[in-house]
Design a protein around this motif. Structure first.
Motif, PDB file in Angstrom:
ATOM      1  N   ARG A  51     -65.308  52.414  28.910  1.00 20.70           N
ATOM      2  CA  ARG A  51     -64.381  51.329  29.249  1.00 20.70           C
ATOM      3  C   ARG A  51     -63.212  51.301  28.275  1.00 20.70           C
ATOM      4  NH1 ARG A  51     -67.636  47.099  28.679  1.00 20.70           N
ATOM      5  NH2 ARG A  51     -68.577  47.451  30.690  1.00 20.70           N
ATOM      6  N   ARG A  52     -63.511  51.499  26.992  1.00 21.29           N
ATOM      7  CA  ARG A  52     -62.458  51.498  25.981  1.00 21.29           C
ATOM      8  C   ARG A  52     -61.496  52.668  26.192  1.00 21.29           C
ATOM      9  NH1 ARG A  52     -64.969  52.460  20.914  1.00 21.29           N
ATOM     10  NH2 ARG A  52     -66.518  50.997  21.618  1.00 21.29           N
ATOM     11  N   ARG A  53     -62.057  53.836  26.550  1.00 19.62           N
ATOM     12  CA  ARG A  53     -61.214  55.012  26.768  1.00 19.62           C
ATOM     13  C   ARG A  53     -60.338  54.846  28.011  1.00 19.62           C
ATOM     14  NH1 ARG A  53     -65.223  58.784  25.656  1.00 19.62           N
ATOM     15  NH2 ARG A  53     -65.862  58.649  27.810  1.00 19.62           N
ATOM     16  N   ASN A  54     -60.885  54.283  29.085  1.00 13.62           N
ATOM     17  CA  ASN A  54     -60.134  54.164  30.332  1.00 13.62           C
ATOM     18  C   ASN A  54     -59.094  53.052  30.293  1.00 13.62           C
ATOM     19  OD1 ASN A  54     -61.527  56.251  31.446  1.00 13.62           O
ATOM     20  ND2 ASN A  54     -62.984  54.959  32.518  1.00 13.62           N
ATOM     21  N   ASN A  55     -59.326  52.020  29.497  1.00 11.48           N
ATOM     22  CA  ASN A  55     -58.395  50.894  29.460  1.00 11.48           C
ATOM     23  C   ASN A  55     -57.438  50.954  28.281  1.00 11.48           C
ATOM     24  OD1 ASN A  55     -59.613  49.899  31.727  1.00 11.48           O
ATOM     25  ND2 ASN A  55     -60.987  48.544  30.610  1.00 11.48           N
ATOM     26  N   TYR A  56     -57.413  52.076  27.566  1.00  8.93           N
ATOM     27  CA  TYR A  56     -56.548  52.205  26.397  1.00  8.93           C
ATOM     28  C   TYR A  56     -55.107  52.374  26.827  1.00  8.93           C
ATOM     29  CZ  TYR A  56     -55.468  53.392  21.591  1.00  8.93           C
ATOM     30  OH  TYR A  56     -54.971  53.369  20.315  1.00  8.93           O
ATOM     31  N   ARG A  57     -54.175  51.842  26.042  1.00  8.57           N
ATOM     32  CA  ARG A  57     -52.755  51.967  26.349  1.00  8.57           C
ATOM     33  C   ARG A  57     -52.332  53.423  26.328  1.00  8.57           C
ATOM     34  NH1 ARG A  57     -48.838  48.901  22.618  1.00  8.57           N
ATOM     35  NH2 ARG A  57     -47.380  50.225  23.705  1.00  8.57           N
ATOM     36  N   VAL A  58     -51.498  53.785  27.274  1.00 13.41           N
ATOM     37  CA  VAL A  58     -50.964  55.138  27.297  1.00 13.41           C
ATOM     38  C   VAL A  58     -49.653  55.114  26.546  1.00 13.41           C
ATOM     39  CG1 VAL A  58     -50.113  56.995  28.750  1.00 13.41           C
ATOM     40  CG2 VAL A  58     -52.048  55.608  29.500  1.00 13.41           C
ATOM     41  N   VAL A  59     -49.582  55.902  25.496  1.00  8.53           N
ATOM     42  CA  VAL A  59     -48.379  55.936  24.672  1.00  8.53           C
ATOM     43  C   VAL A  59     -47.801  57.328  24.774  1.00  8.53           C
ATOM     44  CG1 VAL A  59     -47.457  55.703  22.352  1.00  8.53           C
ATOM     45  CG2 VAL A  59     -49.318  54.236  23.100  1.00  8.53           C
ATOM     46  N   SER A  60     -46.573  57.395  25.233  1.00  6.36           N
ATOM     47  CA  SER A  60     -45.895  58.680  25.327  1.00  6.36           C
ATOM     48  C   SER A  60     -44.722  58.656  24.366  1.00  6.36           C
ATOM     49  CB  SER A  60     -45.398  58.909  26.754  1.00  6.36           C
ATOM     50  OG  SER A  60     -44.650  60.095  26.800  1.00  6.36           O
ATOM     51  N   LYS A  61     -44.680  59.614  23.459  1.00  7.43           N
ATOM     52  CA  LYS A  61     -43.614  59.645  22.468  1.00  7.43           C
ATOM     53  C   LYS A  61     -42.535  60.647  22.835  1.00  7.43           C
ATOM     54  CE  LYS A  61     -46.472  58.022  18.801  1.00  7.43           C
ATOM     55  NZ  LYS A  61     -46.095  57.173  17.777  1.00  7.43           N
ATOM     56  N   ALA A  62     -42.671  61.293  23.978  1.00  8.66           N
ATOM     57  CA  ALA A  62     -41.683  62.295  24.384  1.00  8.66           C
ATOM     58  C   ALA A  62     -40.387  61.602  24.792  1.00  8.66           C
ATOM     59  CB  ALA A  62     -42.230  63.121  25.535  1.00  8.66           C
ATOM     60  N   LYS A  63     -39.262  62.186  24.382  1.00  2.00           N
ATOM     61  CA  LYS A  63     -37.957  61.612  24.711  1.00  2.00           C
ATOM     62  C   LYS A  63     -37.329  62.362  25.878  1.00  2.00           C
ATOM     63  CE  LYS A  63     -37.969  58.811  21.205  1.00  2.00           C
ATOM     64  NZ  LYS A  63     -38.193  57.417  21.374  1.00  2.00           N
ATOM     65  N   ARG A  64     -38.142  62.841  26.772  1.00  2.00           N
ATOM     66  CA  ARG A  64     -37.648  63.591  27.916  1.00  2.00           C
ATOM     67  C   ARG A  64     -38.122  62.890  29.177  1.00  2.00           C
ATOM     68  NH1 ARG A  64     -42.059  66.263  29.692  1.00  2.00           N
ATOM     69  NH2 ARG A  64     -43.709  66.615  28.195  1.00  2.00           N
ATOM     70  N   PRO A  65     -37.556  63.265  30.328  1.00  2.00           N
ATOM     71  CA  PRO A  65     -38.032  62.650  31.573  1.00  2.00           C
ATOM     72  C   PRO A  65     -39.507  62.944  31.786  1.00  2.00           C
ATOM     73  CG  PRO A  65     -36.031  63.911  31.959  1.00  2.00           C
ATOM     74  CD  PRO A  65     -36.445  64.171  30.559  1.00  2.00           C
ATOM     75  N   ILE A  66     -40.215  61.946  32.255  1.00  2.00           N
ATOM     76  CA  ILE A  66     -41.648  62.119  32.433  1.00  2.00           C
ATOM     77  C   ILE A  66     -41.930  63.023  33.639  1.00  2.00           C
ATOM     78  CG2 ILE A  66     -43.769  60.891  33.017  1.00  2.00           C
ATOM     79  CD1 ILE A  66     -42.755  58.594  31.322  1.00  2.00           C
ATOM     80  N   ALA A  67     -41.203  62.840  34.729  1.00  2.00           N
ATOM     81  CA  ALA A  67     -41.403  63.659  35.926  1.00  2.00           C
ATOM     82  C   ALA A  67     -40.145  64.473  36.175  1.00  2.00           C
ATOM     83  CB  ALA A  67     -41.702  62.771  37.119  1.00  2.00           C
ATOM     84  N   THR A  68     -40.299  65.735  36.416  1.00  2.00           N
ATOM     85  CA  THR A  68     -39.168  66.599  36.769  1.00  2.00           C
ATOM     86  C   THR A  68     -39.167  66.763  38.277  1.00  2.00           C
ATOM     87  OG1 THR A  68     -39.475  67.769  34.690  1.00  2.00           O
ATOM     88  CG2 THR A  68     -38.094  68.830  36.337  1.00  2.00           C
ATOM     89  N   LEU A  69     -38.085  66.392  38.913  1.00  2.00           N
ATOM     90  CA  LEU A  69     -37.995  66.433  40.363  1.00  2.00           C
ATOM     91  C   LEU A  69     -37.329  67.739  40.775  1.00  2.00           C
ATOM     92  CD1 LEU A  69     -36.831  62.771  40.962  1.00  2.00           C
ATOM     93  CD2 LEU A  69     -39.144  63.669  41.039  1.00  2.00           C
ATOM     94  N   ASN A  70     -37.788  68.285  41.893  1.00  2.00           N
ATOM     95  CA  ASN A  70     -37.157  69.462  42.484  1.00  2.00           C
ATOM     96  C   ASN A  70     -35.995  69.003  43.340  1.00  2.00           C
ATOM     97  OD1 ASN A  70     -38.082  71.872  41.669  1.00  2.00           O
ATOM     98  ND2 ASN A  70     -39.721  72.019  43.179  1.00  2.00           N
ATOM     99  N   VAL A  71     -34.804  69.172  42.860  1.00  2.00           N
ATOM    100  CA  VAL A  71     -33.625  68.731  43.589  1.00  2.00           C
ATOM    101  C   VAL A  71     -32.712  69.942  43.727  1.00  2.00           C
ATOM    102  CG1 VAL A  71     -31.648  67.184  43.569  1.00  2.00           C
ATOM    103  CG2 VAL A  71     -33.813  66.417  42.618  1.00  2.00           C
ATOM    104  N   ARG A  72     -32.244  70.151  44.937  1.00  2.00           N
ATOM    105  CA  ARG A  72     -31.302  71.245  45.154  1.00  2.00           C
ATOM    106  C   ARG A  72     -29.891  70.722  44.892  1.00  2.00           C
ATOM    107  NH1 ARG A  72     -33.502  75.064  49.826  1.00  2.00           N
ATOM    108  NH2 ARG A  72     -35.706  74.737  49.421  1.00  2.00           N
TER     109      ARG A  72
END
Length: 75
Positions: A51-72
C-alpha cells in the motif's frame, strides 16, 4: 609506603564456557530473530508495504517533456 602500588582488580571477561549460559544466550538470540522475522513477513506487514509503495508520490525531476508525441511536421 606513600603510594599504594597494587593494581585494582580487573573485571574478568565474560566466558561462555558453561553450556547452560551458551544455550540461554543462543535461545534469547533465536527468539529475537524469530519474532523479528514473524513481524517482517506477516501478511499485514506485506500489505502495508504494498500500500505504501502504490500510494507513494511520483516525483519526476526530468526537465523534459514527459510524453513525446509523433507529429508530422512540414519540411
Amino acid at each position: 609506603m606513600l603510594y599504594n602500588c597494587e593494581r585494582a582488580p580487573r573485571l574478568l571477561p565474560m566466558s561462555f564456557d558453561s553450556p547452560v549460559i551458551l544455550a540461554a544466550v543462543g535461545l534469547i538470540v533465536l527468539v529475537a530473530l524469530v519474532s523479528f522475522a514473524a513481524h517482517f513477513f506477516s501478511p499485514e506487514t506485506k500489505l502495508e508495504r504494498r500500500r505504501r509503495r502504490n500510494n507513494y508520490r511520483v516525483v519526476s525531476k526530468a526537465k523534459r517533456p514527459i510524453a513525446t508525441l509523433n507529429v508530422r511536421t512540414k519540411k
